[in-house]
Design an enzyme around this catalytic site. Structure first.
Site, mmCIF file in Angstrom:
data_model
loop_
_atom_site.group_PDB
_atom_site.id
_atom_site.type_symbol
_atom_site.label_atom_id
_atom_site.label_comp_id
_atom_site.label_asym_id
_atom_site.label_seq_id
_atom_site.Cartn_x
_atom_site.Cartn_y
_atom_site.Cartn_z
ATOM 1 N N LYS A 189 9.681 -6.802 -7.096
ATOM 2 C CA LYS A 189 10.703 -6.278 -7.523
ATOM 3 C C LYS A 189 11.493 -4.902 -6.742
ATOM 4 O O LYS A 189 12.242 -4.515 -7.094
ATOM 5 C CB LYS A 189 10.420 -6.099 -8.928
ATOM 6 C CG LYS A 189 9.381 -7.426 -9.383
ATOM 7 C CD LYS A 189 9.385 -7.595 -11.195
ATOM 8 C CE LYS A 189 8.689 -8.352 -12.337
ATOM 9 N NZ LYS A 189 7.953 -8.125 -12.933
ATOM 10 N N GLU A 215 12.317 -2.949 1.351
ATOM 11 C CA GLU A 215 11.019 -2.491 1.365
ATOM 12 C C GLU A 215 11.423 -1.076 0.649
ATOM 13 O O GLU A 215 12.194 -1.128 1.106
ATOM 14 C CB GLU A 215 9.804 -2.690 2.461
ATOM 15 C CG GLU A 215 9.449 -4.746 2.301
ATOM 16 C CD GLU A 215 8.569 -4.681 0.493
ATOM 17 O OE1 GLU A 215 8.500 -4.062 -0.162
ATOM 18 O OE2 GLU A 215 7.546 -5.326 1.473
ATOM 19 N N ASP A 216 10.667 -1.348 -0.319
ATOM 20 C CA ASP A 216 11.118 -0.194 -0.970
ATOM 21 C C ASP A 216 9.489 0.722 -0.873
ATOM 22 O O ASP A 216 10.261 2.139 -0.209
ATOM 23 C CB ASP A 216 10.300 -0.042 -3.173
ATOM 24 C CG ASP A 216 8.844 -0.964 -3.222
ATOM 25 O OD1 ASP A 216 8.523 -1.936 -2.369
ATOM 26 O OD2 ASP A 216 8.210 -1.155 -4.366
ATOM 27 N N ASP A 228 6.958 0.648 -9.948
ATOM 28 C CA ASP A 228 6.364 0.778 -11.204
ATOM 29 C C ASP A 228 5.147 1.041 -11.006
ATOM 30 O O ASP A 228 4.484 1.199 -10.593
ATOM 31 C CB ASP A 228 6.592 -0.725 -11.918
ATOM 32 C CG ASP A 228 5.730 -1.962 -11.373
ATOM 33 O OD1 ASP A 228 5.290 -1.957 -9.292
ATOM 34 O OD2 ASP A 228 4.566 -2.355 -11.658
ATOM 35 N N ASP A 251 3.088 0.477 2.181
ATOM 36 C CA ASP A 251 1.636 1.129 1.889
ATOM 37 C C ASP A 251 0.823 1.056 2.970
ATOM 38 O O ASP A 251 0.687 1.339 4.243
ATOM 39 C CB ASP A 251 0.761 1.036 0.466
ATOM 40 C CG ASP A 251 -0.251 1.584 0.128
ATOM 41 O OD1 ASP A 251 -0.216 2.827 0.691
ATOM 42 O OD2 ASP A 251 -1.271 0.763 -0.705
ATOM 43 N N LYS A 307 4.334 5.402 3.424
ATOM 44 C CA LYS A 307 3.112 5.680 3.512
ATOM 45 C C LYS A 307 2.255 5.645 4.832
ATOM 46 O O LYS A 307 1.778 5.272 4.777
ATOM 47 C CB LYS A 307 2.016 5.263 2.315
ATOM 48 C CG LYS A 307 2.635 5.822 0.726
ATOM 49 C CD LYS A 307 1.901 5.849 -0.538
ATOM 50 C CE LYS A 307 1.830 5.480 -1.565
ATOM 51 N NZ LYS A 307 1.110 5.215 -2.157
HETATM 52 P P1 IMP Z 1 0.596 -2.963 1.515
HETATM 53 O O1 IMP Z 1 1.226 -2.305 2.168
HETATM 54 O O2 IMP Z 1 0.471 -4.069 1.673
HETATM 55 O O3 IMP Z 1 -0.577 -1.805 1.008
HETATM 56 O O4 IMP Z 1 1.497 -2.993 -0.719
HETATM 57 C C1 IMP Z 1 2.579 -2.311 -0.939
HETATM 58 C C2 IMP Z 1 3.005 -2.827 -2.119
HETATM 59 O O5 IMP Z 1 2.275 -2.540 -2.727
HETATM 60 C C3 IMP Z 1 4.284 -2.499 -2.411
HETATM 61 O O6 IMP Z 1 5.109 -2.864 -2.390
HETATM 62 C C4 IMP Z 1 4.510 -1.852 -3.914
HETATM 63 O O7 IMP Z 1 4.445 -3.219 -4.752
HETATM 64 C C5 IMP Z 1 2.611 -1.293 -4.119
HETATM 65 N N1 IMP Z 1 3.008 0.088 -4.121
HETATM 66 C C6 IMP Z 1 1.668 0.405 -2.944
HETATM 67 N N2 IMP Z 1 1.572 1.746 -3.036
HETATM 68 C C7 IMP Z 1 2.540 2.248 -4.691
HETATM 69 C C8 IMP Z 1 3.010 3.161 -4.925
HETATM 70 O O8 IMP Z 1 2.829 4.595 -4.884
HETATM 71 N N3 IMP Z 1 3.729 3.068 -6.227
HETATM 72 C C9 IMP Z 1 3.794 2.134 -6.796
HETATM 73 N N4 IMP Z 1 3.829 1.001 -6.384
HETATM 74 C C10 IMP Z 1 3.137 0.842 -4.948
HETATM 75 MG MG MG Z 2 7.089 -3.582 -2.980
#
Ligand code: IMP
Ligand code: MG
Length: 199
Positions: A41, A97-98, A157, A101, A129
């Site tokens: 979301k 994407e928001d 969130d 990470d 990030k």
């Molecule tokens: P990754 O890149 O697979 O580690 O996961 C990314 C997802 O983790 C994002 O789409 C977010 O939903 C969640 N996420 C990662 N860092 C944060 C944060 O600092 N705050 C809130 N959600 C985060």
């Molecule tokens: Mg996300």
């Protein structure tokens, strides 16, 4: 007492970056009708603002995924809870994407979408990030290079709360917020203080 959270990117900074991104995407995709895909979301708030800065006959589609444990545990593998409504074969796709990470979730998802043979596929992420990246991936359109801190607001969130905070907050004391999830209530929008609507 130190603050639990502070504003990392204010609504004006966000607005300006989203405007820039929209202008760049418009220029890069001239003559095309791209499909912008949002991963629910968190990405939905960003997508809603971004599309209104893009001067192209674009389409929007949504995908919802659920992870098995955290990203590292699952190596990014996800279950598609809601798939796209439309076929993306021979389309120019932009995945919105928001936040990226570790990149594990997104790189898995890009693999899935790639197998459907889009003409092109780019990533647009509001927050990168980059220091946390495990799975290398190219983010063609990036809002901010985000420090390694937990962020909330503008779609992001904490335990499904605070997606409606208009600014992006850095949480400095996560244990305190876990102990009292109400601590960020002062950051919620305050419609009461706006100019009165004219009758
Ligand atoms: P990754 O890149 O697979 O580690 O996961 C990314 C997802 O983790 C994002 O789409 C977010 O939903 C969640 N996420 C990662 N860092 C944060 C944060 O600092 N705050 C809130 N959600 C985060
Ligand atoms: Mg996300």
């Amino acid at each position: 007492m130190s603050e639990v959270a502070s504003v990392l990117y204010g609504r004006e900074d966000i607005r300006r970056r989203v405007e820039d991104l929209g202008r760049t995407i418009t220029g890069d995709h001239e003559g095309r009708a791209p499909v912008l895909i949002s991963v629910l979301k968190g990405g939905s708030v960003f997508l809603a603002d971004l599309i209104r800065e893009i001067r192209l006959p674009l389409a929007v589609d949504y995908m919802s995924i659920s992870r098995y444990g955290d990203a590292a545990e699952s190596m990014g593998r996800v279950r598609i809870v809601k798939d796209l409504d439309e076929d993306i074969g021979d389309r120019n796709v932009i995945v919105v994407e928001d936040i990226v990470d570790t990149g594990l979730t997104l790189s898995y998802l890009l693999g899935v979408l790639e197998s459907r043979n889009p003409t092109s596929m780019d990533v647009c992420a509001l927050l990168d990030k980059s220091v946390r990246r495990i799975a290398p991936l190219e983010i063609r359109y990036r809002g901010f290079d985000c420090p390694d801190v937990f962020v909330v607001g503008y779609g992001l969130d904490f335990q499904e709360r605070y997606r409606n905070v208009p600014d992006i907050l850095a949480v400095h004391d996560l244990p305190a917020l876990q102990a009292d999830p109400d601590l960020l209530l002062p950051y919620l929008p305050d419609p009461g203080t706006g100019a009165p609507t004219t009758a």
